[in-house]
Design a protein around this motif. Structure first.
Motif, PDB file in Angstrom:
ATOM      1  N   ARG C  73      34.223 106.662  48.847  1.00  0.00           N
ATOM      2  CA  ARG C  73      34.675 105.516  47.820  1.00  0.00           C
ATOM      3  C   ARG C  73      35.511 104.174  48.401  1.00  0.00           C
ATOM      4  N   THR C  74      36.311 104.637  49.485  1.00  0.00           N
ATOM      5  CA  THR C  74      36.889 103.261  50.094  1.00  0.00           C
ATOM      6  C   THR C  74      35.820 102.542  50.623  1.00  0.00           C
ATOM      7  N   LEU C  75      35.035 103.122  51.578  1.00  0.00           N
ATOM      8  CA  LEU C  75      33.895 102.215  52.495  1.00  0.00           C
ATOM      9  C   LEU C  75      33.197 101.718  51.136  1.00  0.00           C
ATOM     10  N   ASP C  76      32.672 102.180  50.074  1.00  0.00           N
ATOM     11  CA  ASP C  76      31.654 101.818  49.256  1.00  0.00           C
ATOM     12  C   ASP C  76      32.528 100.500  48.429  1.00  0.00           C
ATOM     13  N   LEU C  77      33.741 100.709  48.310  1.00  0.00           N
ATOM     14  CA  LEU C  77      34.276  99.478  47.535  1.00  0.00           C
ATOM     15  C   LEU C  77      34.282  98.401  48.616  1.00  0.00           C
ATOM     16  N   LEU C  78      34.650  98.507  49.795  1.00  0.00           N
ATOM     17  CA  LEU C  78      34.808  97.845  50.911  1.00  0.00           C
ATOM     18  C   LEU C  78      33.589  96.936  51.065  1.00  0.00           C
ATOM     19  N   SER C  79      32.454  97.507  51.343  1.00  0.00           N
ATOM     20  CA  SER C  79      31.099  97.116  51.568  1.00  0.00           C
ATOM     21  C   SER C  79      30.613  96.358  50.295  1.00  0.00           C
ATOM     22  N   ARG C  80      30.889  96.752  49.094  1.00  0.00           N
ATOM     23  CA  ARG C  80      30.598  96.114  47.943  1.00  0.00           C
ATOM     24  C   ARG C  80      31.260  94.904  47.939  1.00  0.00           C
TER      25      ARG C  80
END
Lengths: 326, 186, 609, 420
Positions: C73-80
């Motif tokens: 979730r964190t990574l997804d948020l960051l990349s988005r």
């Protein structure tokens, strides 16, 4: 001098532009970039070949352009409905008869040389000579009958729009309907997101209906009471994937279930308790290699079994493929 | 003598001018005789679309003019939406690990047990078509890629059309600018 | 002009200059940043997607891993976030650049606007006009001719063959259609009306494509005719008629120095069969008394792609039959149709392999009763392998299915043993298989094996295959005669015959005008094909076992010592070269565009650049 | 940008009918118990047809205005402001589409493919500037074309090119035109639009390469004014040819030229012809000889160029999607590579017959073969005529604008001391 330099430089730049355009036009840059957002459906469609327990022994063309429904009678005669006609084949795929009608039927059931066809919101009864015996009034103008089953003196029709199974007697009188949410009896109602809704009878006159939105196959008593259900939501081989699956079922003489699952395009066998047994045919039986990657429309239109346990599959190319146990 | 020459040149000029004028007229007439009354716009035929992802990257606009459209009439409102959730997802929640959309452009809203409404946030949608493939393969195909005409600048030669591997792009009359696919249609 | 506001008085030149400079530098900086951002986005975005995808896959295996889920979730948020931020950055940056450049241009425009026009008189003399024009002409002429010359050179070198290739592909297309209808036929023995319809249509398609491919009445096998540009599917070329369609065949090489030799590959087992070619693959076979093998060689590199040992064949005799050394155990050339490759050996073993060397089928046709050893090569017609089996007892011509190896038809022939290979030609009206054996030359319908015609004109132990051109069949055998048979009418007639020079091994080859005949003792003779008038004869001094092949109007004839005699198929004998392979050879060459493939005693050679 | 005019349509009735074939609602609408209202799919209508006609009106209006300003008012300043307007309207507001330069290809495609028809706007955008040019010179280039305008504002330090450089580079647009027509006529590609260098700036987006090309051209514009117009623009070729025979044209002096030479270096585009005077007058027998010589050379040149170009037809044809696809399919059959391009996979999955594709590809190849002959012939002709033109020097006593290459920008007017 400075001016000459500027001119020379500019002209070279200009020629570079011309060169860039020219080379871009003529070099065949067949760049096949990887698509970062690719949905790799072909990976999901892979099936362990050791699970396949049936083999294709025959296939034949129905010769019909919009084949929709497949049924087999007690003499193992094959009936195919579609494109405003019904055709009859013997078990080796030789056409033995048929008749034309004026409506497109989507499903059919046969008993004692009587053919019951589901055409939109009506049930039509024909005899084998192609004479229309009766046409029952539509229960509901919006109905869409996706499956018909016969048992004794009754006809069961699955209506995808109203999410009901209707039981009629042979005179066309409604006996009962099931599908209403009845939490007291533990029945949540049918969830039917698209026109895939099947009803079938097992070897012991047990009635089964698919609840495709819930990935369940459910057993009802002849009175319409829910008895039991089985089914697992999963992309793995034991379960049903996507929405509206299994979209077609048939029940083998020994009580095993044959299910077709659209999307992953697999036909599987479940034992009478709903335990996954093996695979009849994977997507490779219906798709070319390219289609495995790209095709998303369902490949199978209907399936049926004869009294010897042979499985007949009607595919979207109007071909019937015949599978027997390995 | 100069005058004569000048006159001659004038005469030739005039002749050529009339010639060119007639030429333009003929071309104009020829084309006008079979002109279209309406203009045409680019559109994707969802029946041919293979969701290759080029729409997201090939458009001349910084935000592609191709977006995913949701045809609610075709939607099953499934809890298990194969256009919204990644395949093999175990829990049917809105967690990032479950979402198929790379930009989280699909919004899921609870309606009524067991139904959920799915809504495309066009600001976020990049037109990659991932959800379209998921929905088409496992669901009803209510998600479809279409050129959004309020965004499209209607290039003479659409840059995505040139890259499109399945030749799904074509010009359609502006009076019926969308090509939506019905169920089972080809 | 403007009374209240005049640009001429607004600000100083210096001010505008500075504004221009500052905005210019600013625009440049933002531009550099944008490019950096662009590169970063291009690189970074998909990687993140991949990382997330792999993490999600891990999560699917262990759905209870809460920590992993949080990580995703964190990574997804960051990349988005990074994705949309960079998009925003690019957009905003773009506007900044635009604004800065606009400002720069405006200030520079204002400066130039305020400059009073100072007309400059050009210092150049008027006389230059003429000089300039001349100079221009010179430049255009030299520049233009330079460009034209380069273009011309490349134009001459350019090979345009797409069109033909497409034509080839079209013909090859028919195979799947046939497959399809075949499957259907097999599936349902007696047919539904609709199925007959399907078969009917595919037949029509086949006829259609064949007709379009035969506009100039080519005298070769239908299917291979079109594929001949690329492929060399059977002995003596498509249809086995000795005519190759390939172009730019080299005429000089030297095997001892390696001159013009592209590669050379040793073939493990001996065999007097010739190479055949499909696509990038060359096939040859080899055998001794103990072992039989089929080889697949990469056409471009000479590397061995696969070797298949032909063994475990039902009914195959335990011992190889007795053959003479000059025939060996692998004399017949294999055949291919692009789907499979088919090979036969001295003991009657016949095998069908797919292009990857996987066995499709194999069987033994019975050890041929042949005192020298079986040598007739296989031919292909559509989906049939044509096998000449003129043996001592029950001589016959057979057609096996390329898919199953099952005999589709078999026609008994009342002939003596023969070593000639079938020739499949389209005679304009139909396709025929033509065979020669004592006592007659006969023709068969390749579809069902029915005899079409026969004519008594040959005797002895027939070795040479026939040649066909322009409605004429030429048959020859030692101690017999050379006969030119006119076919086409109901009954074929011998137009002319000759007994001066007779061959017992090499097959003749014919064009519309000429018949070229080589004898095994090394004498080559050229006749007028129609009248039988002898144009020339030439003694090469060495024995010849290989058959001549005509490509681009040139005859390629290999003698036993490995010298290739290349000469014109013409009224006069004109030698075009006598390159040496440096190795004895008895095999007929094979061709692809620009290349020739020769099999010597031990090695297979590719010649050409 | 305001989209106030955009109308949101509800799902079209036609598509509703499609879902309701056989009078049946095929998609069972879920039974919502809480009165949920199904939202409607919002489909935004494209730009209204009215605005297309508005564009046309703007084109005609600005062309008329600028023509009047050039020929009657003779005001560079006014021309400049019209140019800025066009840059903003046709460029940044309309994002560079539709433009007459590109419409050239649509017209070609329509002429060669009877089944292709284009809307009236496409025809009008092609023809109107030509008609104006036929009567008044290249006033369209002066300030209506957004591509010219964006370069013109960058023409800050123009230097004059040697005439031979100019002549040589001036041949490029002819080749570009030939290619554009060839690719449009064979329905392969619109290369002028594909390599439109400035449209990326108008849209604030383009591929990196196109930005680079556009940036380089704008940078060059500072020194060599309007490089695209002079050395690339294919529509400019047509305007150039037509303009030579224009009825009226901008003149440097409003009345008689006094040969003061003040305007000599005023033109950043090198489009002022100097007086040649009597000394270059060639005897007529020399002229006739040269004429005969060129009559012989030009057909020969055309034949050689045509033959040369015809040899390249395959490389040219590969620009066409179908030919490219057919070639790739063919190569994939002969190669053992496992990676199959998406195009081939898509084609095979579509179930179309390869045979038909190859047949079509062959037809296109034939067209290219013929087209390349014509292209080569055309290039040969252009070369020959350019050479011929250079030998024959017209007799001139005044400083005049070269009617072909002059963009009618009216810069020179300010330099001329003759005001009445």
């Amino acid at each position: 001098m400075k001016q000459k330099l500027i001119i020379g430089f500019s002209v070279i730049l200009l020629l570079t532009v011309v060169y860039l355009i020219g080379s871009d036009l003529f070099t065949n840059s067949s760049k096949h970039d990887e698509n970062p957002t690719e949905y790799k459906i072909d990976k999901l469609r892979q099936i362990d070949s050791s699970l396949i327990c049936y083999k294709e022994i025959n296939h034949f063309n129905s010769g019909m352009s919009k084949a929709k429904g497949l049924a087999i009678d007690e003499n193992n005669t094959i009936y195919i409905a579609g494109n405003k006609q019904v055709l009859l084949f013997n078990s080796s795929g030789i056409k033995t008869g048929g008749f034309k009608m004026d409506t497109l039927a989507h499903c059919l059931a046969v008993d004692n040389d009587q053919i019951y066809l589901g055409a939109g919101n009506r049930i039509l009864q024909y005899n084998i000579a192609g004479e229309q015996i009766s046409s029952w009034p539509a229960f509901n103008p919006k109905s869409f009958i996706t499956s018909i089953a016969l048992n004794g003196n009754h006809i069961y029709a699955a209506d995808a729009i109203n999410r009901r199974v209707f039981k009629y007697n042979k005179n066309g009188n409604l006996v009962w309907e099931i599908g209403k949410k009845d939490t007291a009896k533990g029945f949540e109602g049918f969830v039917i997101p698209s026109p895939y809704f099947e009803v079938a009878f097992g070897a012991y006159n047990d009635m089964w209906a698919v609840n495709p939105g819930k990935h369940l196959v459910q057993n009802f008593s002849v009175e319409g009471e829910i008895q039991s259900s089985w089914g697992l939501t999963s992309f793995s081989i034991e379960g049903f994937s996507g929405c509206c699956n299994p979209s077609h079922i048939a029940i083998l003489p020994n009580g095993e279930f044959v299910t077709y699952e659209k999307g992953l395009e697999r036909i599987k066998i479940y034992d009478p308790t709903g335990k996954f047994r093996c695979v009849v045919a994977g997507p490779e039986s219906f798709m070319r290699k390219e289609d495995l990657i790209l095709k998303i429309a369902p490949c199978v239109v209907d399936l049926a079994v004869d009294n010897e346990g042979t499985i007949y599959v009607l595919d979207a190319n109007n071909m019937v493929k015949v599978f027997v146990k390995k | 003598m100069d005058n004569k020459k000048l006159n001659r040149r004038e005469f030739i000029n005039k002749g050529v001018r009339i010639g060119i004028g007639v030429g333009i007229g003929v071309i104009g007439y020829e084309l006008l005789s079979r002109t279209l009354s309406s203009k045409t716009v680019w559109q994707i035929d969802p029946a041919k679309c293979i969701q290759c992802g080029k729409c997201a990257t090939s458009c001349v606009l910084e935000q592609s003019a191709v977006k995913c459209l949701h045809v609610y009439q075709m939607c099953g409102y499934c809890d298990l939406c194969s256009g919204y959730l990644r395949p093999e997802t175990k829990e049917l929640t809105t967690g990032a690990e479950n979402q198929l959309c790379p930009t989280s452009a699909i919004e899921r809203k609870y309606i009524d047990d067991p139904y959920f409404e799915y809504h495309i946030n066009e600001e976020l949608c990049i037109g990659c078509g991932k959800c379209v493939k998921g929905c088409g393969a496992f669901g009803n195909g209510s998600l479809q890629l279409q050129v959004q005409h309020e965004l499209c600048v209607n290039c003479n030669q659409c840059a995505i059309a040139r890259e499109c591997p399945s030749e799904a792009f074509s010009r359609v009359p502006a009076s019926s600018p969308y090509l939506l696919k019905g169920f089972g249609g080809k | 002009m403007f009374k209240k506001f005049d640009l001429k008085n607004f600000g100083t030149d210096q001010l505008w200059n500075r504004i221009a400079l500052v905005s210019g530098i600013f625009a440049l900086l933002v531009c550099v940043l944008l490019i950096g951002n662009y590169i970063q986005v291009k690189k970074a975005d998909p990687i993140n997607m991949k990382v997330i995808n792999s993490l999600v896959e891990r999560l699917h295996k262990d759905p209870s891993d809460v920590k992993l889920r949080e990580e995703i979730r964190t990574l997804d948020l960051l990349s988005r976030k990074a994705y949309f931020t960079s998009k925003w950055q690019i957009r905003t940056g773009g506007y900044f650049v635009l604004a800065a450049i606009a400002l720069m241009v405006i200030s520079l425009q204002i400066i130039s606007y305020r400059k009073t026009i100072v007309p400059q008189l050009s210092p150049e003399n008027d006389d230059n006009t003429m000089a300039y024009r001349n100079k221009t002409r010179v430049f255009i002429v030299t520049g233009g001719s330079l460009i034209l010359a380069t273009a011309l050179i490349f134009a001459i070198l350019a090979t345009n063959e797409l069109k033909e290739k497409f034509a080839v592909q079209e013909i090859n297309e028919e195979t799947p259609i046939e497959n399809n209808s075949d499957l259907i036929t097999q599936a349902a023995d007696s047919l539904v009306l609709e199925i007959i319809d399907t078969t009917g249509t595919s037949n029509i398609t086949i006829k259609h494509t064949v007709a379009s491919a035969f506009t100039n009445n080519d005298s070769v096998n239908e299917k291979s005719a079109a594929s001949s540009k690329d492929n060399f599917p059977t002995f003596r070329g498509p249809g086995g008629n000795g005519i190759a369609k390939q172009k730019n065949i080299p005429i000089s090489w030297d095997g001892s120095t390696g001159d013009n030799i592209r590669w050379k590959t040793a073939i493990p087992l001996p065999g007097y069969n010739s190479p055949i070619i499909w696509g990038n693959k060359i096939f040859v076979t080899g055998a001794n008394t103990a072992k039989r093998e089929v080889y697949c060689i990469n056409r471009n590199t000479g590397a061995m792609i696969w070797t298949v040992v032909v063994e475990n064949i039902p009914n195959s005799p335990g011992q190889a039959p007795k053959v003479i050394a000059e025939t060996g155990h692998a004399a017949p050339t294999a055949a291919t149709d692009g789907i499979g490759v088919y090979a036969i050996f001295s003991n009657g073993d016949i095998i069908g392999l797919d292009m990857d060397g996987k066995k499709l089928w194999a069987e033994n046709l019975g050890v041929p009763g042949n005192h020298y050893g079986h040598s007739s090569s296989l031919m292909i017609f559509k989906d049939l392998v044509i096998v000449q089996y003129d043996q001592k007892t029950s001589p016959k011509l057979m057609a096996l299915s390329t898919k199953t190896g099952k005999t589709v038809w078999s026609t008994n022939r009342d002939v003596k043993i023969s070593w000639a290979s079938p020739v499949i030609v389209n005679t304009g009206k139909r396709t025929e298989i033509i065979l020669a054996a004592e006592p007659f030359v006969a023709s068969y319908n390749p579809a069902d094996g029915k005899e079409l015609w026969k004519i008594d004109c040959i005797s002895g132990e027939v070795g040479p295959s026939v040649a066909y051109a322009n409605g004429m069949v030429f048959s020859v055998n030692d101690y017999s005669k050379l006969a030119a048979i006119k076919i086409g009418a109901d009954q074929p007639t011998v137009l002319w015959e000759n007994t001066d020079y007779l061959s017992d091994i090499p097959s003749p080859v014919a064009t519309d005008k000429y018949l070229i005949l080589s004898t095994s003792y090394g004498l080559t003779v050229c006749y007028d094909a129609v009248t039988g008038e002898k144009y020339w004869e030439k003694e090469f001094g060495n024995n010849v076992y290989a058959s001549p092949i005509i490509a681009e109007g040139k005859v390629y004839l290999m003698d036993k010592t490995g010298i290739m005699h290349i000469f014109k198929a013409d009224k006069e004998y004109v030698s075009l070269g006598e390159p040496k392979l440096g190795e004895p050879s008895v095999c007929t060459p094979a061709f692809t565009n620009g290349f020739i493939y020769l099999r010597g005693d031990k090695n297979l050679y590719s010649i050409g650049k | 940008m305001k989209k106030s005019t955009q109308v949101a349509l509800i799902l079209l009735i036609t598509s509703l009918i499609a879902f309701n074939l056989f009078g049946v609602q095929r998609f069972p609408r879920p039974e919502f118990e809480n009165g949920y209202q199904q939202p409607e799919t919002i489909l935004n209508a494209p730009r209204a047809l009215f605005f297309e006609y508005f564009d046309l009106a703007v084109l005609i209006g600005s062309l008329s205005l600028i023509t009047w300003l050039i020929l009657k008012k003779r005001s560079r300043k006014a021309v400049f402001w019209v140019m800025i307007f066009s840059l903003l309207y046709f460029g940044f507001y309309r994002k560079g589409c539709i433009c007459p330069v590109g419409s050239l290809q649509n017209v070609t495609l329509a002429l060669f493919n009877p089944e292709y028809s284009l809307p009236i706007n496409g025809i009008a955008f092609f023809i109107i500037p030509l008609v104006f040019t036929l009567f008044f010179g290249r006033t369209f280039c002066a300030g209506v074309c957004p591509l010219g305008a964006i370069q013109d504002v960058f023409a800050l330090r123009p230097v004059s090119l040697k005439s031979w450089v100019q002549s040589l580079l001036g041949l490029i647009p002819f080749i570009y035109l030939g290619l554009a027509v060839l690719f449009a006529a064979t329905a392969s590609d619109f290369i002028v639009c594909r390599y439109d260098p400035f449209v990326g700036f108008f849209r604030h987006n383009a591929s990196f390469m196109m930005f680079a090309i556009g940036g380089i051209l704008l940078f060059i514009s500072v020194f060599i004014a309007r490089p695209y117009c002079r050395f690339l623009c294919p529509y400019g070729v047509l305007l150039n040819l037509v303009s030579r025979f224009s009825k009226k044209h901008l003149t440097i002096a409003p009345s008689a030229c006094i040969s003061c030479r003040l305007c000599e270096n005023s033109c950043p585009f090198g489009a002022i012809d100097k007086p040649t005077g009597a000394k270059f007058k060639q005897p007529s027998n020399v002229l006739v000889k040269k004429l005969i010589l060129y009559c012989l050379i030009i057909p020969f040149l055309m034949a050689v160029c045509g033959w040369t170009a015809s040899k390249y037809y395959e490389s040219f044809a590969k620009v066409n999607f179908k030919v490219k696809l057919a070639t790739e399919i063919m190569q994939s059959k002969n190669s053992e590579s496992e990676v199959i391009p998406l195009e081939i996979t898509a084609f095979r999955s579509s179930g179309n017959s390869e045979e038909v594709l190859f047949e079509e590809a062959k037809v296109i190849l034939n067209r290219f073969y013929l087209g390349n002959w014509f292209l080569g012939g055309f290039i040969g002709l252009v070369f020959g005529l350019t050479l011929a033109r250079l030998t024959i020097i017209p007799y001139k006593t005044d400083y005049t604008t070269n009617k072909g290459t002059c963009f009618s920008c009216a810069r020179c007017v300010d330099y001329c001391p003759v005001k009445e």
